[in-house]
Design an enzyme around this catalytic site. Structure first.
Site, PDB file in Angstrom:
ATOM      1  N   GLU A 368       0.828  -1.215   0.000  1.00 17.70           N
ATOM      2  CA  GLU A 368       0.000   0.000   0.000  1.00 17.70           C
ATOM      3  C   GLU A 368       0.862   1.265   0.000  1.00 17.70           C
ATOM      4  O   GLU A 368       0.527   2.284   0.587  1.00 17.70           O
ATOM      5  CB  GLU A 368      -1.039  -0.033   1.136  1.00 17.70           C
ATOM      6  N   GLY A 369       2.009   1.148  -0.693  1.00 16.11           N
ATOM      7  CA  GLY A 369       2.939   2.262  -0.836  1.00 16.11           C
ATOM      8  C   GLY A 369       4.117   2.126   0.108  1.00 16.11           C
ATOM      9  O   GLY A 369       3.944   2.093   1.323  1.00 16.11           O
ATOM     10  N   SER A 371       7.652   3.075   2.139  1.00 17.28           N
ATOM     11  CA  SER A 371       7.967   4.264   2.960  1.00 17.28           C
ATOM     12  C   SER A 371       8.442   5.415   2.068  1.00 17.28           C
ATOM     13  O   SER A 371       8.139   6.581   2.332  1.00 17.28           O
ATOM     14  CB  SER A 371       9.062   3.919   3.976  1.00 17.28           C
TER      15      SER A 371
HETATM   16  N1  COS Z   1      -6.917  11.202  -3.606  1.00 20.36           N
HETATM   17  C1  COS Z   1      -7.556  11.648  -4.716  1.00 20.36           C
HETATM   18  N2  COS Z   1      -6.895  11.956  -5.861  1.00 20.36           N
HETATM   19  C2  COS Z   1      -5.572  11.816  -5.862  1.00 20.36           C
HETATM   20  C3  COS Z   1      -4.852  11.373  -4.747  1.00 20.36           C
HETATM   21  C4  COS Z   1      -5.581  11.062  -3.578  1.00 20.36           C
HETATM   22  N3  COS Z   1      -4.972  10.634  -2.474  1.00 20.36           N
HETATM   23  N4  COS Z   1      -3.542  11.322  -5.043  1.00 20.36           N
HETATM   24  C5  COS Z   1      -3.422  11.744  -6.323  1.00 20.36           C
HETATM   25  N5  COS Z   1      -4.669  12.042  -6.810  1.00 20.36           N
HETATM   26  C6  COS Z   1      -4.991  12.591  -8.133  1.00 20.36           C
HETATM   27  C7  COS Z   1      -4.185  13.850  -8.369  1.00 20.36           C
HETATM   28  O1  COS Z   1      -4.843  14.970  -7.834  1.00 20.36           O
HETATM   29  C8  COS Z   1      -4.107  13.893  -9.873  1.00 20.36           C
HETATM   30  O2  COS Z   1      -5.321  14.409 -10.374  1.00 20.36           O
HETATM   31  P1  COS Z   1      -5.340  15.591 -11.484  1.00 20.36           P
HETATM   32  O3  COS Z   1      -4.661  15.008 -12.684  1.00 20.36           O
HETATM   33  O4  COS Z   1      -6.797  15.877 -11.690  1.00 20.36           O
HETATM   34  O5  COS Z   1      -4.567  16.710 -10.913  1.00 20.36           O
HETATM   35  C9  COS Z   1      -4.036  12.422 -10.256  1.00 20.36           C
HETATM   36  O6  COS Z   1      -4.586  11.682  -9.153  1.00 20.36           O
HETATM   37  C10 COS Z   1      -2.629  11.943 -10.508  1.00 20.36           C
HETATM   38  O7  COS Z   1      -1.885  12.162  -9.327  1.00 20.36           O
HETATM   39  P2  COS Z   1      -0.309  12.330  -9.353  1.00 20.36           P
HETATM   40  O8  COS Z   1       0.061  13.294 -10.472  1.00 20.36           O
HETATM   41  O9  COS Z   1       0.157  12.651  -7.992  1.00 20.36           O
HETATM   42  O10 COS Z   1       0.162  10.864  -9.799  1.00 20.36           O
HETATM   43  P3  COS Z   1       1.613  10.246  -9.892  1.00 20.36           P
HETATM   44  O11 COS Z   1       1.668   9.354 -11.062  1.00 20.36           O
HETATM   45  O12 COS Z   1       2.645  11.322  -9.782  1.00 20.36           O
HETATM   46  O13 COS Z   1       1.735   9.235  -8.638  1.00 20.36           O
HETATM   47  C11 COS Z   1       1.911   8.309  -6.483  1.00 20.36           C
HETATM   48  C12 COS Z   1       1.347   9.386  -7.432  1.00 20.36           C
HETATM   49  C13 COS Z   1       3.387   8.011  -6.655  1.00 20.36           C
HETATM   50  C14 COS Z   1       1.670   8.900  -5.116  1.00 20.36           C
HETATM   51  C15 COS Z   1       1.071   7.013  -6.692  1.00 20.36           C
HETATM   52  O14 COS Z   1       1.404   6.386  -7.915  1.00 20.36           O
HETATM   53  C16 COS Z   1       1.234   6.004  -5.574  1.00 20.36           C
HETATM   54  O15 COS Z   1       0.601   6.126  -4.524  1.00 20.36           O
HETATM   55  N6  COS Z   1       2.066   4.960  -5.802  1.00 20.36           N
HETATM   56  C17 COS Z   1       2.157   3.838  -4.899  1.00 20.36           C
HETATM   57  C18 COS Z   1       1.147   2.814  -5.302  1.00 20.36           C
HETATM   58  C19 COS Z   1       0.847   1.874  -4.195  1.00 20.36           C
HETATM   59  O16 COS Z   1       0.610   2.246  -3.060  1.00 20.36           O
HETATM   60  N7  COS Z   1       0.818   0.620  -4.553  1.00 20.36           N
HETATM   61  C20 COS Z   1       0.446  -0.414  -3.657  1.00 20.36           C
HETATM   62  C21 COS Z   1      -0.555  -1.229  -4.354  1.00 20.36           C
HETATM   63  S1  COS Z   1      -1.776  -1.880  -3.341  1.00 20.36           S
HETATM   64  S2  COS Z   1      -0.889  -3.109  -2.170  1.00 20.36           S
END
Ligand code: COS
Length: 388
Positions: A368-369, A371
């Protein structure tokens, strides 16, 4: 409607007793067999555990996030495999439908999720899209009343138990805005599972690949009925999941502290209890202080989570959920390490519980992401995207 305080207290004490009397004694069986006994799963269903977070309107118990955090804490006191059995129904498997699904989708799926008749899993990660979730390549192409899905999902928790997946696939161009979320029943033609993953710890939890080969998913299973919203749905689901895992981490940390204190009180060296030595007390004290800090963060963040409109996203709460995940999962890693240290050589052998706990908690800093992803989310929230 949330559960009133009195009913919640009753639920909490029932669960506490269930964990102490039924689950803790079964930990060794789970470790040996890599399975959670079916009879215990049935008892979990009877206790309503699969529907903790599902609103009462859809047949669940409808806990607030603050109440759910308390329950997660309790389940941290036993092998993490037990929580994992119902964890995806309470969290990442079902929440996408609840937050962004149409009323018809909620009515069709959530009541079965709440009873445990239907296990739902969350399928975001792929072989080449882990931390960079927006790079996923599973394709969903509209064809008449269906979407045709092709691709592969990796490390999918509860895939082998699942009757359906909340699954993210690409309906549009590259990047987050091209991603949609679907409810994909596991019995559809073209869905198959990879071999079970052999993990370092958390025996009894089930993960494997999910493969999709020209799977025809009815268009009515597109979550919310709108394309391009799937990434945001996934991120909202993960915000909530991260808070839940933070509470769980605190529960495990408490279990480790309990184990270490019990050992420090009973083990004698140099003619006295090792707990009388200040160097041992220092380890216990550091763990207790960090645990207290983590739990205080979780309670604060859960209150903030409950204060926002249900299903809505609030960047400040998202950032704080990442703070909790970062601190609490790293914290429990340190606490588990000290737990082994207090036990000395005995902590490295399977007869003591801390050996298993040490292995089990390692995953908390990854799924779930990682650290580092939490740091990235917090950092971006503080300085903005264009900085640096
Ligand atoms: N809630 C609602 N919307 C969200 C959000 C949140 N918590 N986080 C991001 N968004 C939205 C952003 O606002 C953006 O929207 P707009 O295009 O309208 O501005 C869109 O989603 C894309 O967000 P962002 O540009 O931040 O995306 P990135 O590709 O840069 O990635 C991370 C963001 C790295 C934070 C994301 O890919 C992530 O959490 N990765 C880890 C994945 C993970 O936890 N995997 C585990 C799998 S389950 S065990």
């Amino acid at each position: 409607m949330a559960l009133d305080a009195e009913s919640f207290e009753l639920l909490q004490s029932t669960l506490r007793r269930f964990i102490r009397e039924r689950l803790v004694p079964a930990e060794d069986v789970v470790e040996e067999t890599d399975e959670v006994p079916v009879a215990l799963v049935e008892e979990m269903k009877g206790l309503g555990l699969f529907g903790l977070s599902i609103p009462q309107d859809y047949g669940g118990i409808g806990l607030t996030m603050a109440q759910e955090a308390q329950v997660a804490w309790e389940f941290g006191h036993t092998a993490l495999a037990f929580r994992s059995v119902f964890g995806t129904n309470v969290g990442i498997g079902s929440q996408g439908v609840l937050m962004d699904g149409t009323e018809a989708q909620k009515r069709e799926f959530l009541p079965k999720v709440a009873t445990g008749e239907l296990v739902m899993s969350f399928a975001l990660t792929e072989p080449d899209a882990g931390s960079d979730a927006a790079a996923l390549t599973t394709k969903a192409v509209r064809d008449g009343d269906d979407y045709v899905l092709t691709g592969a999902k990796r490390f999918i928790t509860n895939a082998s138990r699942a009757g359906a997946f909340t699954l993210m696939a690409r309906t549009g161009g590259p990047g987050p805005s091209g991603i949609s979320a679907f409810i994909v029943p596991s019995k559809l033609a073209g869905v198959s599972l990879g071999k079970p993953d052999h993990k370092m710890g958390q025996r009894g939890t089930k993960t494997c690949d999910v493969l999709l080969e020209d799977v025809r998913v009815p268009a009515r299973n597109l979550i919310g009925g709108v394309e391009g919203q799937g990434f945001k749905t996934a991120m909202k689901v993960l915000d909530r999941g991260r808070l839940h895992l933070s509470a769980l981490s605190c529960g495990v940390a408490q279990r480790v502290v309990n184990e270490a204190v019990a050992y420090a009180r009973s083990r004698k060296q140099f003619g006295q209890r090792i707990g009388d030595f200040q160097l041992v007390q220092a380890m216990l004290a550091d763990s207790q202080a960090e645990l207290y800090a983590g739990w205080s963060m979780v309670q604060d963040c859960a209150r903030r989570y409950d204060a926002k409109p249900p299903g809505a996203s609030d960047p400040d709460v998202s950032m704080r959920a990442s703070c909790c995940k970062l601190f609490c999962t790293e914290m429990v890693g340190r606490v588990a390490d000290r737990g082994v240290q207090v036990h000395g050589g005995a902590g490295y052998v399977r007869e003591t519980k801390v050996e298993r706990l040490y292995r089990d908690v390692r995953l908390l800093r990854l799924y779930e992401g990682t650290s580092q992803i939490q740091q990235l989310i917090i950092g971006r929230a503080l300085v903005g995207r264009d900085a640096g």
